[in-house]
Structures are given as C-alpha cells and as structure tokens.
Motif scaffolding. Structure first.
Motif, PDB file in Angstrom:
ATOM      1  N   TYR A  78       1.028  -1.139  -0.336  1.00 31.61           N
ATOM      2  CA  TYR A  78      -0.300  -0.050   0.122  1.00 31.61           C
ATOM      3  C   TYR A  78       0.715   1.314   0.043  1.00 31.61           C
ATOM      4  O   TYR A  78       1.374   1.720   1.075  1.00 31.61           O
ATOM      5  CB  TYR A  78      -0.677   0.366   1.300  1.00 31.61           C
ATOM      6  N   GLY A 129     -10.135  -1.356  -7.126  1.00 29.51           N
ATOM      7  CA  GLY A 129      -9.204  -0.206  -6.948  1.00 29.51           C
ATOM      8  C   GLY A 129      -9.956   0.789  -6.917  1.00 29.51           C
ATOM      9  O   GLY A 129     -11.328   0.790  -7.977  1.00 29.51           O
ATOM     10  N   TYR A 135      -6.062   9.307  -3.835  1.00 32.94           N
ATOM     11  CA  TYR A 135      -5.080   8.839  -3.858  1.00 32.94           C
ATOM     12  C   TYR A 135      -4.760   7.730  -2.482  1.00 32.94           C
ATOM     13  O   TYR A 135      -3.669   7.429  -2.760  1.00 32.94           O
ATOM     14  CB  TYR A 135      -3.862  10.461  -3.217  1.00 32.94           C
ATOM     15  N   ASN A 190      -6.034   5.167  -2.102  1.00 31.57           N
ATOM     16  CA  ASN A 190      -6.316   3.908  -1.738  1.00 31.57           C
ATOM     17  C   ASN A 190      -6.178   2.769  -3.138  1.00 31.57           C
ATOM     18  O   ASN A 190      -6.310   2.926  -3.398  1.00 31.57           O
ATOM     19  CB  ASN A 190      -7.926   3.611  -2.400  1.00 31.57           C
ATOM     20  N   HIS A 191      -3.874   3.494  -2.948  1.00 37.67           N
ATOM     21  CA  HIS A 191      -3.399   2.759  -3.687  1.00 37.67           C
ATOM     22  C   HIS A 191      -3.556   1.269  -2.998  1.00 37.67           C
ATOM     23  O   HIS A 191      -3.183   1.765  -1.788  1.00 37.67           O
ATOM     24  CB  HIS A 191      -1.958   3.294  -3.114  1.00 37.67           C
ATOM     25  N   THR A 207      -2.603   4.070 -12.620  1.00 33.93           N
ATOM     26  CA  THR A 207      -1.411   2.975 -12.615  1.00 33.93           C
ATOM     27  C   THR A 207      -2.017   1.679 -13.045  1.00 33.93           C
ATOM     28  O   THR A 207      -2.876   1.398 -11.474  1.00 33.93           O
ATOM     29  CB  THR A 207      -0.604   3.355 -12.050  1.00 33.93           C
ATOM     30  N   ARG A 261       5.846   3.919 -14.447  1.00 32.82           N
ATOM     31  CA  ARG A 261       4.179   3.259 -13.944  1.00 32.82           C
ATOM     32  C   ARG A 261       3.683   2.711 -15.455  1.00 32.82           C
ATOM     33  O   ARG A 261       3.108   3.693 -16.763  1.00 32.82           O
ATOM     34  CB  ARG A 261       3.451   4.518 -13.556  1.00 32.82           C
ATOM     35  N   GLN A 279       7.314   8.398 -12.406  1.00 29.46           N
ATOM     36  CA  GLN A 279       6.922   9.041 -11.387  1.00 29.46           C
ATOM     37  C   GLN A 279       8.581  10.273 -11.073  1.00 29.46           C
ATOM     38  O   GLN A 279       7.562  11.526 -10.582  1.00 29.46           O
ATOM     39  CB  GLN A 279       7.084   7.816 -10.011  1.00 29.46           C
ATOM     40  N   TRP A 310      -3.679  -1.068  -8.419  1.00 31.81           N
ATOM     41  CA  TRP A 310      -4.410   0.265  -9.021  1.00 31.81           C
ATOM     42  C   TRP A 310      -3.788   1.979  -8.332  1.00 31.81           C
ATOM     43  O   TRP A 310      -4.375   1.470  -6.798  1.00 31.81           O
ATOM     44  CB  TRP A 310      -5.844   0.532  -8.364  1.00 31.81           C
ATOM     45  N   GLU A 311      -3.661   2.238  -8.850  1.00 33.23           N
ATOM     46  CA  GLU A 311      -3.600   3.926  -8.297  1.00 33.23           C
ATOM     47  C   GLU A 311      -3.825   4.875  -9.505  1.00 33.23           C
ATOM     48  O   GLU A 311      -3.775   5.130 -10.220  1.00 33.23           O
ATOM     49  CB  GLU A 311      -1.449   4.125  -8.468  1.00 33.23           C
ATOM     50  N   SER A 312      -4.520   5.508  -8.219  1.00 38.34           N
ATOM     51  CA  SER A 312      -5.410   6.901  -8.950  1.00 38.34           C
ATOM     52  C   SER A 312      -5.295   8.201  -8.673  1.00 38.34           C
ATOM     53  O   SER A 312      -4.413   8.235  -7.040  1.00 38.34           O
ATOM     54  CB  SER A 312      -6.849   6.948  -8.865  1.00 38.34           C
ATOM     55  N   TYR A 313      -5.102   9.312  -9.064  1.00 30.39           N
ATOM     56  CA  TYR A 313      -4.485  10.223  -8.204  1.00 30.39           C
ATOM     57  C   TYR A 313      -5.813  11.643  -8.196  1.00 30.39           C
ATOM     58  O   TYR A 313      -5.180  12.660  -8.195  1.00 30.39           O
ATOM     59  CB  TYR A 313      -3.443  11.044  -9.016  1.00 30.39           C
TER      60      TYR A 313
END
Length: 414
Positions: free
Chosen positions: A214, A241, A245, A247-248, A280, A295, A308, A390-393
C-alpha cells in the motif's frame, strides 16, 4: 483532455423495426420486444473531444452463433475514420462497413466481441443508428454470414496503423505461450523469472510469491485471489481499485528482476474504461531513478507509460499522441506485453500481439510520441520489482483481474 458527451437526439424509428435506447453516448440496437430474449445486439458508444472521437462497437450473439460478421452504419455528421482495431473498416462518404478479422469471426451464443474506430469531426458527431449486422437489424433476420452485408460501396480500408489491428476480445485463439501457474524452472515456465497463474494460491489475501503493498497509505482498495473470473484455470488476481490518492493497492512479486532487458506478459480484464485522469495498474521500481516508479496505466482514456520522477508520459498527451495509443477494452481478456531495456533506454508495448505505435520509445525523439520522454538524456532504467494493482490520483476507480503473468529476458508472446 478526452470527454464523454451524450448522443444527440435521434429521430423516431418504427417500433416494429427497431427499439433504440440512447444513454450516455450509447446506441443499443435490439430486436422487437417479443424476440428480445433470443436476439443479437449491436451497440455503439462514443468518447469524443473537440474535433475527434473514439467509437466502440460491441456485437453480442443471440441464441444462434455467428460465424463471420459485418456491421454497417451511416454517420449523420461529418465524421471521418482515421484508424480502427479489431475489424477491417472501410468508409465511403457517410457509409461505414466493418468486417471481422480471422480470429474473431466466430461468436458463441450470448458472447460479445468488441472492435473500435477513431476519427475526426468538424461540425457534428451524432451517434449513428441503425446498426446493421450482416445486412439486417438484430432480430429481423437470423443471418450468420457476412455475405449479406449492407450495400455500401466502401473505399479502400482505413489504415489501422495507429491503433491495434487485433481486437482485445475474449477470443479463444489468443492463448499464452507458457503453461499456467508454476514457478521459474518448472514445466512450461522454462527460465522465466516469473510464471504465475495463481492456481496454487489460496483464495483471499495473496501470499507466498506475492505480497500486498500500500504505497503511502492504506485506503479502501483491495487485492484478493479470486475464483469467479479467470483467463485460464480457476483463479486470478482481483484488484478492486477505488479513486483517491490514499486508496493505492498493489500486489508485489517476490521474484528478483535480474539482467538489463525485461519482457513482461500478462492478461488483464477490467470493468471500467480508462478515465481521462491519470491511473496506474503496473508499477516497477527503478533503482537508477531514485527508486521512483516506472508506471503503466492510462490517461485521456488510452494506455500510457508514466515516469514518476518527472511525470513524463509515453505517448505525449496531445490529441495526436493519444490517438497513437490504444484503449484497453472492458469486460474481455486482453494480452498485454512490454519490453523495457536498461541497456539503451528503449521501450515497446504490445496489445493482443500487435505493437502499439504510441507506446514505442526508440531513442529517437518523435513529436507526439517520445519527445517528452527523451528530454531526459541518458535514461537507463534498472528495474528491481514488479507490482500489479491500482493507483489513481484523484478520480478513477476500476475492478481488474490479472492472470497468466510472466517475466523473462526475451519476448514471451500471447
């Protein structure tokens, strides 16, 4: 930035001929209500931006299998198709014809195949209707051969060179070249650094060869070994996902990456189209770049690479650059491959066996593709790990499944 716009109002059509539903830029052409349970279905949905669009067409077979298909329609505006994937597409004036490729012509009862087109428009971009399948509206004629296609006289094929020519549908002809789950050195895995189908994993939290990760903080994103959906066998890695931010969530392979050239192959299925915002789903730590991540994910609705450390993207996020990438179709298994070379700093990416032009960094700066990426001279990555997740921004959520994951020193293939 690509935006989605609802379709414009459609003219009324006789109910005995077609029932058309328009919702969020999608037209669904189905049979009359009496035969809807067994009718085929053809849908067209569109993502558009000023002067450009991407159209996605889904064909769902009814109670009768399709053995070859042609979908035809007429645009109501000044749309001009510039590329296509998953079908041979031709356009003559406003008339468009799309015919299956060799691998995706057979559609089992109830199954769905998707293809897509990309193009330009100047004054109007209404969603086309009706959509004819093998020359007829779904439900009005049980055609199963493309020989009955509509009478449009298309011009020479639209070149698919800027989008994949192989559809990411769940066609059984796309199969991994390595056997499902195993460990490096086991039968079928050869000398691969990683060879994982998740069959030996217990359901629930990944363990053993995989560890939860995480980045920065833990939120609501989850990763589990799932038994409801799999490309092959009975298990896959499921990533739920969520946006935001914190919640990666990632699952990291314990395999150690060695050498200077890395090839990867995995199958991925997801439920939500890649958003306009940056997201990502693959991350690789680069020890030569301050342990920052290389990524793979999406932006402006298409696949992209992101560095990154300086936020450089491949391709550039111009309309022309994005057009040279590809969407990642939803609700079907897609074979994704990539190569990253630490020796010369080059990269390649394939979707379902076809290279994505906008995701090829060849060391020579090219406007709209890798010019921004190569602003940093001497980039020579040294990758040390491999993570799926999963990675959102800020915005963007999705549910993804990964299966048949493999890493090696040479191309593995689909």
């Amino acid at each position: 930035m690509r935006v989605t716009r609802s379709s414009r109002a459609l003219g009324a059509l006789a109910a005995t001929v077609l029932t058309a539903t328009v919702l969020a830029g999608t037209v669904v052409a189905t049979a009359p209500e009496a035969s809807a349970a067994t009718a085929c279905q053809v849908t067209y949905r569109v993502n558009e931006w000023p002067d450009g669009f991407v159209g996605y067409v889904d064909i769902t077979a009814g109670s009768t299998a399709l053995h070859g298909w042609t979908v035809t329609w007429a645009y109501g505006g000044d749309q001009k198709i510039t590329s296509a994937w998953g079908a041979t597409v031709t356009q003559s004036g406003t008339a468009v014809s799309a015919t299956n490729l060799a691998y995706n012509g057979d559609i089992n009862p109830g199954a769905t195949v998707e293809f897509g087109v990309q193009g330009t428009w100047a004054t109007a971009d209404p969603t086309p209707t009706p959509l004819l399948l093998n020359g007829a509206l779904c439900g009005t004629e049980p055609s199963v051969s493309p020989s009955a296609s509509a009478s449009a006289s298309p011009s020479p094929s639209v070149s698919p060179s800027v989008s994949p020519s192989v559809s990411p549908s769940a066609s059984p002809s796309v199969s991994p070249s390595t056997s499902p789950s195993g460990s490096p050195g086991s039968s079928g895995c050869g000398t691969l650094t990683l060879c994982e189908g998740f069959e030996t994993q217990s359901t629930g939290t990944p363990s053993g060869a995989w560890a939860l990760s995480y980045p920065d903080c833990q939120g609501t994103g989850t990763a589990t070994v799932d038994t409801t959906t799999a490309y092959r066998g009975g298990k896959s890695l499921k990533i739920s996902g969520t946006e935001g931010y914190c919640n990666h969530v990632f699952v990291k392979s314990t395999a150690t990456l060695t050498g200077s050239v890395w090839y990867a192959r995995f199958y991925v299925r997801h439920t939500t189209a890649l958003p306009a915002a940056h997201v990502t789903f693959v991350a690789l730590k680069d020890s030569a770049d301050g342990n920052r991540d290389l990524r793979m994910g999406g932006q402006n609705g298409a696949l992209q690479w992101n560095r990154q450390s300086d936020d450089a993207t491949l391709p550039e996020q111009s309309p022309a650059g994005v057009a040279l990438s590809s969407v990642l179709p939803v609700n079907s298994w897609n074979c994704v491959e990539f190569k990253v070379s630490g020796s010369d700093g080059t990269m390649q990416t394939w979707l379902n066996g076809t290279e994505v032009a906008g995701l090829h960094e060849d060391g020579v700066p090219t406007h709209d593709i890798d010019q921004q990426w190569l602003n940093r001279t001497g980039w020579r990555p040294s990758l040390t790990d491999f993570r799926l997740g999963w990675e959102s921004y800020g915005t963007g959520s999705d549910t993804l499944w990964f299966d048949e994951v493999a890493l090696g020193a040479s191309r593995i293939g689909c």
